[in-house]
Design an enzyme around this catalytic site. Structure first.
Site, PDB file in Angstrom:
ATOM      1  N   CYS A 330       0.748  -1.050  -0.050  1.00 41.31           N
ATOM      2  CA  CYS A 330       0.163   0.018  -0.137  1.00 41.31           C
ATOM      3  C   CYS A 330       0.844   1.353   0.035  1.00 41.31           C
ATOM      4  O   CYS A 330       0.390   2.285  -0.037  1.00 41.31           O
ATOM      5  CB  CYS A 330      -0.824  -0.052   1.094  1.00 41.31           C
ATOM      6  SG  CYS A 330      -0.174   0.094   2.896  1.00 41.31           S
ATOM      7  N   GLU A 364      -2.162   0.969  -5.038  1.00 38.06           N
ATOM      8  CA  GLU A 364      -1.483  -0.099  -4.641  1.00 38.06           C
ATOM      9  C   GLU A 364      -0.655  -0.754  -5.667  1.00 38.06           C
ATOM     10  O   GLU A 364      -0.811  -0.640  -6.622  1.00 38.06           O
ATOM     11  CB  GLU A 364      -2.625  -1.041  -4.124  1.00 38.06           C
ATOM     12  CG  GLU A 364      -3.563  -0.759  -3.220  1.00 38.06           C
ATOM     13  CD  GLU A 364      -3.534  -1.260  -1.750  1.00 38.06           C
ATOM     14  OE1 GLU A 364      -3.207  -2.139  -1.583  1.00 38.06           O
ATOM     15  OE2 GLU A 364      -3.924  -0.481  -0.677  1.00 38.06           O
TER      16      GLU A 364
END
Length: 373
Positions: A330, A364
């Site tokens: 992330c 991401e």
């Protein structure tokens, strides 16, 4: 996507770009970031441009109309870090978007429900299950419960009331979700307070990307497994799996989700990645491992989905021992740092960007590596 609050609400930071422009901006940024590690083409998983979030949080804001009567509205943080009043939100799911005005009207018109209300959290699913958490700066009593139950029944939702040292669950503290992964349905329960991927459709594509690009053999080791979002679909490709997670709530959810999918080849352990390294290296003994024999596993693959801080030094060294590494990140900055070390022992086979959050700078990343010859 259009929104009345572009340039005001601080949630959408790329409000001045069309979707394809902002996606190109993020892709080019990451290509530049990683060009000292790889020049391979990235696979790009797009988001829907609007109504993609199945999880959202809002403040409540009290104001006064021209007749000096109190009014209640939703609030978001502005670019100047102030609270701005909003009537709608274009990035939340249609389920949440349709519910917001109905719920606000009922709460606004009832003094017991709106007195000292502070914020609200929505957790929805693609199968129309909805959990709403109302957060207060007051003690919740039986009068509040009766009113909240009326809303719950009227709007066909689940409600939780929270205040300091108080949590009232009126029906259930979870929602049900079903993910279609490569034409197989996986069932999940997402609990209030536990981590869930907010963009459900991109989440399903992320899982498919992993399944479609790995070599599945022997056993799987997973760190930071959460509620089993990746673990459960991946377990169908391996002989057995061992997964770790520090959150007790997430571990309980993972065990429940295994039962929902009749999965029996996963052992879940509540421990941090650092503790797991100590256990594998026989540095410490853990009572939590009394029913698990680590020597029974023949791990070929390790899956990591760490927090924004990425892998710590000891976990990074552990990861190097596995033939195949699946890394979901992330935070591209810490992924870049970790990959600079991992490519000393492994080569990158696949690299993907998952645009979970349209109209924000966030993206991401997924990388699959195999041990160098």
């Amino acid at each position: 996507m259009t929104c009345d609050y572009f340039g005001k609400c601080g949630s959408c930071t790329l409000y001045d770009m069309r979707y394809e422009e902002q996606l190109a901006y993020k892709v080019n940024r990451e290509k530049e970031r990683f060009n000292d590690i790889t020049t391979m083409e990235f696979e790009i998983i797009k988001s829907e441009e609007e109504h993609f979030r199945n999880r959202a949080e809002f403040r409540f804001w009290k104001n006064y109309d021209e007749e000096d009567k109190p009014t209640l509205s939703y609030g978001m943080t502005s670019f100047e870090k102030n609270i701005i009043e909003i009537k709608s939100c274009s990035i939340v799911s249609k389920q949440i978007s349709n519910l917001m005005p109905k719920l606000l009207k009922i709460i606004s018109e009832d003094e017991i429900l709106n007195h000292k209300i502070y914020s609200i959290e929505f957790l929805g699913s693609t199968i129309d299950d909805m959990l709403v958490t109302l957060i207060y700066h007051k003690k919740l009593d039986t009068n509040w419960e009766e009113k909240a139950k009326d809303i719950q029944n009227k709007l066909n939702i689940k409600i939780i009331g929270r205040s300091r040292k108080q949590k009232i669950v009126l029906k259930e503290d979870f929602i049900k979700e079903e993910l279609n992964i490569n034409n197989t349905i996986f069932k999940f329960q997402y609990k209030e307070g536990g981590f869930t991927q907010p963009n459900t459709k991109v989440n399903s594509k992320m899982i498919e990307w992993v399944l479609n690009n790995i070599e599945a053999k022997d056993d799987l080791c997973e760190l930071y497994c959460g509620g089993g979002n990746f673990t459960i679909p991946l377990s169908t490709k391996f002989n057995k799996a061992l997964a770790t997670e520090i959150s007790k709530t997430s571990i309980n959810s993972a065990l429940t989700n295994c039962k929902l999918n009749n999965i029996t080849n996963i052992d879940f352990i509540r421990m941090s990645a650092e503790e797991f390294v100590e256990a594998l290296n026989s540095v410490r003994e853990f009572r939590r491992l009394k029913d698990v024999n680590l020597s029974d596993y023949n791990f070929s693959t390790i899956f990591v989905d760490p927090p924004r801080s990425g892998l710590d030094d000891t976990t990074r060294e552990l990861v190097k021992n596995y033939e195949q590494i699946i890394y979901i990140s992330c935070n591209p900055e810490t992924l870049h740092r970790d990959l600079k070390e991992l490519v000393k022992t492994h080569q990158i086979l696949n690299f993907s960007l998952f645009d979970q959050f349209s109209y924000s700078k966030h993206i991401e990343t997924g990388v699959i590596l195999t041990k160098s010859c």
